[in-house]
Design a protein around this motif. Structure first.
Motif: not given
Length: 256
Positions: A23-50
């Motif tokens: 969820g840190g980039s690309g499609i995952g991030f775009a989906t997280a952004k859509l849902l967070v903007d809509g009021g959801a609580s979202v946990v995203i994962t990825g291998r890169s801390q940066a």
């Protein structure tokens, strides 16, 4: 997303808890952004801390990031514990983490083959297994496949096979989880400009590959991560009478 669309979306996902792998980039991030903007609580994962830190800076307080590798069951156990502590239960799980290296048939190594399947297939399988106990009745699970699983695209044999496996898992997971009312579906993106190609091959190779895909696409363009995010949210929350299906977002390339 236009201003009007943003206003419509406000509060639409309030009270919903979501986990997005990759969820840190690309499609995952775009989906997280859509849902967070809509009021959801979202946990995203990825291998890169940066990458996760950058994503959190843009997502705001509605998101939490957990660094980990989906091919590691230890990391997935840690993710499940963290999600349980942060969210308690989950209404939507977007299994999106994956890699997409080009693998010419003659030169593909065992190491390259194993890495693709470890992340794209093993990672997806055990992500669902580990998080399934946290899914609420009626939750939606979405697996990211690819149009490569139905099209013979050069130098994608390993990647395509891994995505075909996910297409199959969408069906069998549905049979496993439907007794709880949990729907599992697959989201099949076509050519989407996420930057993933540039991260795995040279800029020249990426440009050539993209040019070839655009020529073959009925819409003559790449899609955007935001366009796929809308489809992911639909499958997760709105497609309440759909299970085991694969929803294609590809500009018509596999249909026309």
């Amino acid at each position: 997303m236009t201003t009007n669309e943003g206003k419509v979306n406000v509060g639409r996902y309030s009270g919903k808890n979501v986990v997005i792998t990759g969820g840190g980039s690309g499609i995952g991030f775009a989906t997280a952004k859509l849902l967070v903007d809509g009021g959801a609580s979202v946990v995203i994962t990825g291998r890169s801390q940066a990458t996760l830190d950058d994503a959190l800076a843009r997502l705001g307080t509605g998101a939490v990031a957990v660094r980990g590798d989906v091919s590691s069951l230890t990391d997935l156990d840690s993710l499940a514990e963290r999600v349980k502590g942060e969210l308690g239960t989950v209404e939507a799980l977007f299994v999106n983490a994956g890699i997409a290296p080009l693998t010419p048939f003659e030169s593909t190594t065992e190491e390259a083959y194993d890495q693709v399947f470890a992340i794209n297939v093993k990672g997806a399988f055990f992500t669902v297994q580990k998080l399934a106990p946290l899914l609420t009745d009626g939750a939606g699970v979405v697996l990211t496949t690819s149009v490569a699983n139905v099209a013979g695209i050069l130098e994608t044999s390993v990647y395509a096979a891994s995505k075909a496996a996910l297409r199959s898992l969408a069906r069998t997971f549905s049979r496993e989880l439907l007794p709880r009312g949990v729907r599992v579906n697959a989201l099949s993106p076509g050519p989407i400009d996420t930057g993933i190609l540039e991260g795995s091959i040279s800029a020249e190779e990426a440009a050539q590959f993209k040019e070839e895909r655009v020529v073959l696409n009925p819409m003559h363009r790449f899609g955007t991560p935001e366009e796929v995010a809308v489809a992911a949210a639909f499958l997760a929350f709105d497609a309440t009478y759909t299970a085991g299906a694969e929803f294609t977002v590809d500009g018509g390339v596999t249909q026309l």
